[in-house]
Write a protein that holds these residues in place. Structure first.
Motif, PDB file in Angstrom:
ATOM      1  N   TYR A  25      39.997 107.818  50.328  1.00 52.53           N
ATOM      2  CA  TYR A  25      39.358 109.083  49.962  1.00 52.53           C
ATOM      3  C   TYR A  25      37.951 109.163  50.564  1.00 52.53           C
ATOM      4  O   TYR A  25      37.567 110.178  51.152  1.00 52.53           O
ATOM      5  CB  TYR A  25      39.300 109.221  48.441  1.00 52.53           C
ATOM      6  CG  TYR A  25      38.663 110.500  47.977  1.00 52.53           C
ATOM      7  CD1 TYR A  25      39.401 111.670  47.883  1.00 52.53           C
ATOM      8  CD2 TYR A  25      37.316 110.543  47.632  1.00 52.53           C
ATOM      9  CE1 TYR A  25      38.824 112.853  47.465  1.00 52.53           C
ATOM     10  CE2 TYR A  25      36.729 111.721  47.209  1.00 52.53           C
ATOM     11  CZ  TYR A  25      37.483 112.871  47.120  1.00 52.53           C
ATOM     12  OH  TYR A  25      36.899 114.040  46.727  1.00 52.53           O
ATOM     13  N   ARG A  28      38.071 109.578  54.396  1.00 53.19           N
ATOM     14  CA  ARG A  28      38.543 110.917  54.766  1.00 53.19           C
ATOM     15  C   ARG A  28      37.440 111.945  54.537  1.00 53.19           C
ATOM     16  O   ARG A  28      37.258 112.857  55.329  1.00 53.19           O
ATOM     17  CB  ARG A  28      39.782 111.314  53.961  1.00 53.19           C
ATOM     18  CG  ARG A  28      41.028 110.554  54.285  1.00 53.19           C
ATOM     19  CD  ARG A  28      41.506 110.829  55.649  1.00 53.19           C
ATOM     20  NE  ARG A  28      42.225 112.080  55.689  1.00 53.19           N
ATOM     21  CZ  ARG A  28      42.895 112.501  56.721  1.00 53.19           C
ATOM     22  NH1 ARG A  28      42.969 111.772  57.796  1.00 53.19           N
ATOM     23  NH2 ARG A  28      43.490 113.646  56.696  1.00 53.19           N
ATOM     24  N   LYS A  29      36.701 111.764  53.454  1.00 51.70           N
ATOM     25  CA  LYS A  29      35.642 112.703  53.100  1.00 51.70           C
ATOM     26  C   LYS A  29      34.492 112.655  54.121  1.00 51.70           C
ATOM     27  O   LYS A  29      33.884 113.674  54.421  1.00 51.70           O
ATOM     28  CB  LYS A  29      35.133 112.366  51.699  1.00 51.70           C
ATOM     29  CG  LYS A  29      34.257 113.403  51.090  1.00 51.70           C
ATOM     30  CD  LYS A  29      33.976 113.034  49.648  1.00 51.70           C
ATOM     31  CE  LYS A  29      33.072 114.041  49.013  1.00 51.70           C
ATOM     32  NZ  LYS A  29      32.741 113.705  47.633  1.00 51.70           N
ATOM     33  N   ASN A  60      45.772 114.591  52.744  1.00 49.27           N
ATOM     34  CA  ASN A  60      44.503 115.305  52.645  1.00 49.27           C
ATOM     35  C   ASN A  60      43.809 114.887  51.353  1.00 49.27           C
ATOM     36  O   ASN A  60      44.357 114.164  50.531  1.00 49.27           O
ATOM     37  CB  ASN A  60      44.705 116.824  52.752  1.00 49.27           C
ATOM     38  CG  ASN A  60      45.538 117.378  51.639  1.00 49.27           C
ATOM     39  OD1 ASN A  60      45.419 116.973  50.486  1.00 49.27           O
ATOM     40  ND2 ASN A  60      46.388 118.328  51.958  1.00 49.27           N
ATOM     41  N   LEU A  61      42.584 115.328  51.163  1.00 48.59           N
ATOM     42  CA  LEU A  61      41.796 114.879  50.016  1.00 48.59           C
ATOM     43  C   LEU A  61      42.427 115.239  48.688  1.00 48.59           C
ATOM     44  O   LEU A  61      42.372 114.457  47.736  1.00 48.59           O
ATOM     45  CB  LEU A  61      40.371 115.462  50.086  1.00 48.59           C
ATOM     46  CG  LEU A  61      39.487 114.882  51.185  1.00 48.59           C
ATOM     47  CD1 LEU A  61      38.146 115.609  51.216  1.00 48.59           C
ATOM     48  CD2 LEU A  61      39.293 113.400  51.002  1.00 48.59           C
ATOM     49  N   ASP A  62      43.043 116.394  48.603  1.00 46.53           N
ATOM     50  CA  ASP A  62      43.680 116.802  47.328  1.00 46.53           C
ATOM     51  C   ASP A  62      44.865 115.896  46.986  1.00 46.53           C
ATOM     52  O   ASP A  62      45.104 115.601  45.824  1.00 46.53           O
ATOM     53  CB  ASP A  62      44.155 118.243  47.401  1.00 46.53           C
ATOM     54  CG  ASP A  62      42.998 119.224  47.482  1.00 46.53           C
ATOM     55  OD1 ASP A  62      41.891 118.893  47.008  1.00 46.53           O
ATOM     56  OD2 ASP A  62      43.208 120.325  48.010  1.00 46.53           O
TER      57      ASP A  62
END
Length: 64
Positions: A25, A28-29, A60-62
């Motif tokens: 996470y 990716r962020k 993806n982040l979600d």
């Protein structure tokens, strides 16, 4: 993840899985995931490793 499939109460596996996804996470962020994950190269990597990389690159982040 394979250990968790067999035994959901295995606390060490849960702990390390949470650490892994927290790190994914974070990178990716900050758009630095390519420092940690290889690019997919069908000529040098096994099919299973390519599938793993594809999964990691497409999260993806979600979803994390």
């Amino acid at each position: 993840m394979a250990i968790l499939q067999d035994n959901l109460d295995y606390k060490a596996a849960n702990y390390y899985l949470v650490l892994l996804f927290n790190k994914i996470y974070d990178v990716r962020k900050t758009y630095t995931i390519n420092r940690y994950l290889d690019k997919i190269d069908p000529h040098k990597q096994s099919q299973s490793y390519q599938q793993f990389l594809s999964l990691m690159w497409n999260l993806n982040l979600d979803e994390i």
